[in-house]
Design a protein around this motif. Structure first.
Motif, PDB file in Angstrom:
ATOM      1  N   GLN A  17       6.362 -15.328   7.651  1.00 54.65           N
ATOM      2  CA  GLN A  17       5.050 -14.733   7.435  1.00 54.65           C
ATOM      3  C   GLN A  17       5.173 -13.250   7.096  1.00 54.65           C
ATOM      4  N   ILE A  18       6.062 -12.543   7.785  1.00 56.42           N
ATOM      5  CA  ILE A  18       6.294 -11.130   7.488  1.00 56.42           C
ATOM      6  C   ILE A  18       6.803 -10.968   6.066  1.00 56.42           C
ATOM      7  N   ASN A  19       7.761 -11.787   5.670  1.00 55.36           N
ATOM      8  CA  ASN A  19       8.295 -11.702   4.312  1.00 55.36           C
ATOM      9  C   ASN A  19       7.231 -12.022   3.271  1.00 55.36           C
ATOM     10  N   SER A  20       6.394 -12.999   3.538  1.00 57.57           N
ATOM     11  CA  SER A  20       5.310 -13.346   2.605  1.00 57.57           C
ATOM     12  C   SER A  20       4.305 -12.205   2.479  1.00 57.57           C
ATOM     13  N   LEU A  21       3.961 -11.593   3.598  1.00 61.67           N
ATOM     14  CA  LEU A  21       3.024 -10.461   3.566  1.00 61.67           C
ATOM     15  C   LEU A  21       3.637  -9.273   2.830  1.00 61.67           C
ATOM     16  N   CYS A  22       4.914  -9.019   3.044  1.00 57.64           N
ATOM     17  CA  CYS A  22       5.594  -7.930   2.312  1.00 57.64           C
ATOM     18  C   CYS A  22       5.571  -8.205   0.816  1.00 57.64           C
ATOM     19  N   TYR A  23       5.845  -9.435   0.451  1.00 57.89           N
ATOM     20  CA  TYR A  23       5.820  -9.794  -0.966  1.00 57.89           C
ATOM     21  C   TYR A  23       4.420  -9.588  -1.540  1.00 57.89           C
ATOM     22  N   TRP A  24       3.395 -10.042  -0.814  1.00 58.25           N
ATOM     23  CA  TRP A  24       2.023  -9.887  -1.293  1.00 58.25           C
ATOM     24  C   TRP A  24       1.675  -8.408  -1.449  1.00 58.25           C
ATOM     25  N   LEU A  25       1.996  -7.610  -0.448  1.00 56.78           N
ATOM     26  CA  LEU A  25       1.686  -6.179  -0.508  1.00 56.78           C
ATOM     27  C   LEU A  25       2.411  -5.500  -1.671  1.00 56.78           C
ATOM     28  N   SER A  26       3.671  -5.852  -1.883  1.00 59.58           N
ATOM     29  CA  SER A  26       4.435  -5.243  -2.983  1.00 59.58           C
ATOM     30  C   SER A  26       3.929  -5.693  -4.346  1.00 59.58           C
ATOM     31  N   SER A  27       3.449  -6.925  -4.436  1.00 59.59           N
ATOM     32  CA  SER A  27       3.006  -7.484  -5.714  1.00 59.59           C
ATOM     33  C   SER A  27       1.564  -7.151  -6.072  1.00 59.59           C
ATOM     34  N   ASN A  28       0.721  -6.953  -5.079  1.00 61.00           N
ATOM     35  CA  ASN A  28      -0.714  -6.835  -5.318  1.00 61.00           C
ATOM     36  C   ASN A  28      -1.312  -5.473  -4.979  1.00 61.00           C
ATOM     37  N   THR A  29      -0.492  -4.559  -4.519  1.00 60.99           N
ATOM     38  CA  THR A  29      -0.985  -3.229  -4.149  1.00 60.99           C
ATOM     39  C   THR A  29      -0.032  -2.176  -4.719  1.00 60.99           C
ATOM     40  N   ASN A  30      -0.341  -0.946  -4.451  1.00 61.04           N
ATOM     41  CA  ASN A  30       0.584   0.117  -4.851  1.00 61.04           C
ATOM     42  C   ASN A  30       1.499   0.505  -3.682  1.00 61.04           C
ATOM     43  N   TYR A  31       1.660  -0.408  -2.728  1.00 56.31           N
ATOM     44  CA  TYR A  31       2.564  -0.209  -1.601  1.00 56.31           C
ATOM     45  C   TYR A  31       3.946  -0.759  -1.970  1.00 56.31           C
ATOM     46  N   ASP A  32       4.968  -0.117  -1.474  1.00 54.06           N
ATOM     47  CA  ASP A  32       6.332  -0.607  -1.606  1.00 54.06           C
ATOM     48  C   ASP A  32       6.773  -1.059  -0.223  1.00 54.06           C
ATOM     49  N   CYS A  33       6.899  -2.356  -0.038  1.00 58.93           N
ATOM     50  CA  CYS A  33       7.201  -2.929   1.273  1.00 58.93           C
ATOM     51  C   CYS A  33       8.631  -3.477   1.278  1.00 58.93           C
ATOM     52  N   THR A  34       9.387  -3.063   2.276  1.00 59.25           N
ATOM     53  CA  THR A  34      10.769  -3.513   2.401  1.00 59.25           C
ATOM     54  C   THR A  34      11.013  -4.048   3.808  1.00 59.25           C
ATOM     55  N   ALA A  35      11.509  -5.272   3.874  1.00 61.11           N
ATOM     56  CA  ALA A  35      11.908  -5.859   5.152  1.00 61.11           C
ATOM     57  C   ALA A  35      13.413  -6.104   5.090  1.00 61.11           C
ATOM     58  N   VAL A  36      14.120  -5.637   6.109  1.00 58.69           N
ATOM     59  CA  VAL A  36      15.579  -5.752   6.128  1.00 58.69           C
ATOM     60  C   VAL A  36      16.006  -6.409   7.435  1.00 58.69           C
ATOM     61  N   PHE A  37      16.827  -7.435   7.280  1.00 55.62           N
ATOM     62  CA  PHE A  37      17.418  -8.100   8.438  1.00 55.62           C
ATOM     63  C   PHE A  37      18.925  -7.884   8.363  1.00 55.62           C
ATOM     64  N   ASN A  38      19.491  -7.291   9.402  1.00 52.55           N
ATOM     65  CA  ASN A  38      20.919  -7.021   9.447  1.00 52.55           C
ATOM     66  C   ASN A  38      21.484  -7.604  10.736  1.00 52.55           C
ATOM     67  N   SER A  39      22.100  -8.773  10.625  1.00 56.73           N
ATOM     68  CA  SER A  39      22.621  -9.423  11.832  1.00 56.73           C
ATOM     69  C   SER A  39      23.836  -8.694  12.393  1.00 56.73           C
ATOM     70  N   ASN A  40      24.581  -7.986  11.549  1.00 57.31           N
ATOM     71  CA  ASN A  40      25.740  -7.236  12.047  1.00 57.31           C
ATOM     72  C   ASN A  40      25.319  -6.101  12.974  1.00 57.31           C
ATOM     73  N   GLU A  41      24.172  -5.504  12.692  1.00 63.22           N
ATOM     74  CA  GLU A  41      23.676  -4.407  13.522  1.00 63.22           C
ATOM     75  C   GLU A  41      22.605  -4.861  14.503  1.00 63.22           C
ATOM     76  N   ASP A  42      22.302  -6.173  14.506  1.00 61.30           N
ATOM     77  CA  ASP A  42      21.302  -6.719  15.425  1.00 61.30           C
ATOM     78  C   ASP A  42      19.965  -6.007  15.229  1.00 61.30           C
ATOM     79  N   LEU A  43      19.515  -5.963  13.962  1.00 64.80           N
ATOM     80  CA  LEU A  43      18.365  -5.144  13.583  1.00 64.80           C
ATOM     81  C   LEU A  43      17.474  -5.856  12.561  1.00 64.80           C
ATOM     82  N   PHE A  44      16.178  -5.740  12.760  1.00 63.97           N
ATOM     83  CA  PHE A  44      15.187  -6.148  11.762  1.00 63.97           C
ATOM     84  C   PHE A  44      14.240  -4.964  11.597  1.00 63.97           C
ATOM     85  N   SER A  45      14.070  -4.516  10.360  1.00 59.24           N
ATOM     86  CA  SER A  45      13.178  -3.373  10.149  1.00 59.24           C
ATOM     87  C   SER A  45      12.285  -3.616   8.941  1.00 59.24           C
TER      88      SER A  45
END
Length: 91
Positions: A17-45
């Motif tokens: 759902q987060i990825n879908s919302l990021c895609y929608w925001l990036s595609s339909n607005t003037n927002y630049d949305c980035t979601a990053v998952f890094n399992s090596n660093e145990d991080l989602f941002s």
């Protein structure tokens, strides 16, 4: 690291759902949305930029150390914030 992937599977619909919302925001607005998952660093941002300025940023760290309910709560908070941005967007 096994606990990390178990928690990921339990919350996969929220990550989707987060990825879908990021895609929608990036595609339909003037927002630049980035979601990053890094399992090596145990991080989602996630970061949202509008006009060169950061308007939203959130990171979840230490999945291994957090309980399922806390991770679920943090993901739900991200979803709620993204939905708010989507609902309140105007050009």
């Amino acid at each position: 690291m096994v606990g990390f992937f178990y928690r990921m599977n339990e919350n996969m619909s929220k990550f989707n759902q987060i990825n879908s919302l990021c895609y929608w925001l990036s595609s339909n607005t003037n927002y630049d949305c980035t979601a990053v998952f890094n399992s090596n660093e145990d991080l989602f941002s996630i970061t949202i930029i509008k006009g060169g300025k950061e308007i939203y940023s959130y990171s979840i760290t230490s999945f291994e150390k957090k309980g399922e309910k806390i991770i679920s709560f943090e993901l739900s908070s991200i979803i709620n914030n993204l939905l708010h941005l989507k609902d309140s967007y105007s050009e």
